[in-house]
Structures are given as C-alpha cells and as structure tokens.
Design a protein around this motif. Sequence first.
Motif, PDB file in Angstrom:
ATOM      1  N   GLY A  32       0.784  -1.228   0.000  1.00 60.08           N
ATOM      2  CA  GLY A  32       0.000   0.000   0.000  1.00 60.08           C
ATOM      3  C   GLY A  32       0.813   1.274   0.000  1.00 60.08           C
ATOM      4  O   GLY A  32       0.253   2.365  -0.131  1.00 60.08           O
ATOM      5  N   GLN A 196      -5.403   4.569  -4.783  1.00 61.40           N
ATOM      6  CA  GLN A 196      -6.059   4.553  -3.482  1.00 61.40           C
ATOM      7  C   GLN A 196      -7.222   3.562  -3.442  1.00 61.40           C
ATOM      8  O   GLN A 196      -7.410   2.852  -2.446  1.00 61.40           O
ATOM      9  CB  GLN A 196      -6.558   5.964  -3.134  1.00 61.40           C
ATOM     10  N   LYS A 199      -5.549   0.161  -3.469  1.00 62.62           N
ATOM     11  CA  LYS A 199      -4.460   0.005  -2.493  1.00 62.62           C
ATOM     12  C   LYS A 199      -3.231  -0.640  -3.142  1.00 62.62           C
ATOM     13  O   LYS A 199      -2.657  -1.607  -2.632  1.00 62.62           O
ATOM     14  CB  LYS A 199      -4.929  -0.793  -1.277  1.00 62.62           C
ATOM     15  N   THR A 201       0.556  -0.904  -4.239  1.00 64.22           N
ATOM     16  CA  THR A 201       1.902  -0.459  -3.891  1.00 64.22           C
ATOM     17  C   THR A 201       2.520   0.174  -5.138  1.00 64.22           C
ATOM     18  O   THR A 201       2.530  -0.431  -6.210  1.00 64.22           O
ATOM     19  CB  THR A 201       2.755  -1.640  -3.419  1.00 64.22           C
TER      20      THR A 201
END
Length: 261
Positions: A32, A196, A199, A201
């Motif tokens: 994340g 967002q 989530k 990375t």
Amino acid sequence: MIEIKNCNVTFNANTINENKALKDITLKLEDGDFVTVIGSNGAGKSTLLNVICGNISIDSGEVFIDNENVTKCKEHQRAKFIGRLSQDPLKGTAPHMTIEENCLLAYGRGTNRKLRFSISKEESKLFHDQCAKLNLGLENRMKAEVGLLSGGQRQALTLLMATMIPPHLLLLDEHTAALDPKTAENIMKLTDDIIQENKITTLMITHNIDHALKYGNKTIIMNEGRILDIIEGEKRSLMTKEDVMKYYEKIHGVLSDKQIL
C-alpha cells in the motif's frame, strides 16, 4: 511487499566509460505504500525501476516481491507482478487494435488465458464500465483504434490497462512528463484515485517536485546512484518545493529547476 537489498549496477564496466548507476541500494516498500522518487539527472531513478522489472542485470544484491526472490527471474517472469507506465504515451498500447481489444489484452495479464480477440458480453460491459471511470468519453469509442486517440487519452488507457487486474507493484516512470499541464494534472488525479481505490503499492518517478510531495506517503531523494533520504510523516507533510531546492543546494551548490529535473 517489495524489497531491494544491497543492489549495485555498473554500466560499461572496466572501460573508460564505466558508470556505477546504483550503489548499494537498499529499499523496502510495504503493502500500500505510494512512494515518489526525485533526483538530479543520472541519479539512478530509472535504473532503479529497471532493476525491479528485470530489464537490466545487477552486479550484486537481491530483489524480492511479496517475499519471493525474483533476482534471477527474467522480465517476462516478473510481468505478472508488475504494472508499468513510461513517459511515452505511445507505449503500452497497440495502436492498430481497438480500445476494447487493448483492454482484453490487459485483462489476460498474469493469467493462463490464451491469446484471443473474441470478447464476451460480460467482458465488453466490464471494459465499457472501466473506461467510463476515466471521464474521457472512451466508453463511447470502444471500437475505435487506439492510434486515433490523443496522447493524454492513450496514457489514461495505459494506466487503466496496467491496473485493470491490480498488480502487486505499479511503476510510474515520469508518466505525465510528455503531457500538457492540464492533461498531466488530470492523469495524476486519475492515477491517485486508482491507486487509493485498489491500495496498489506504487513507485513513481516524477520531474514535478509539487507532485512528489503532494501524492503518496513517502518521497525518496536520489543522487549519483544512492538513496540520500526517505522523507515521510510530519517532515514530508511540512516540506515545500523550496525546501527540496535547498536540500540539493547543500549537495551540489546552487541549482536551477532544470538541473534538478
């Protein structure tokens, strides 16, 4: 989780043009994390992304994705974990295929699905709904060839394709650099929304210091193949573009924006 341990990269080793592009790089991204990367020319930013992708070999060190050691894995073997966008809006899509067909290719990434061009009604609706989220009207042009789209539309579609099946890691290599300011802002807002929502990375190189501090939760400053600092938390929230310029002045003396970017 993405982890790089003690990675070194040398170009043109043992020649007069030898260049140590990465010097003992160690970096860990938790699930994340949205990490932005800035640095002067030749800092090693793109080399870092290429090491993660497997585009270039490392002299020494290790690369882990979700605790799996992928150091010896080729680029195509890592592709199932990674989504990537480059500076060039013309990359990442097939210009002579339709929007719908490009989406189908992306939908099969990292799976055992065979290459095909037949699109089911369910897939067609999915691709339509995904394109509608871009707010660019592409959902009404699903049969149009991608080569007919503008640079901003193609970059937005590439972003959608890279994240349609949320990757373990999203790599963004100055993906708004070739766009006009208004389009760049729209693409960054879209990028942030997708990251967002899913989530994902993310590691993002940017030439825009304002973007580097506005988006994500950490900022890496690189110089001459090294990570100088990882800025996060309150320190990052209070940092301004002027603070970054002063940081570089301490290293190099007085620099222009152009030199830093």
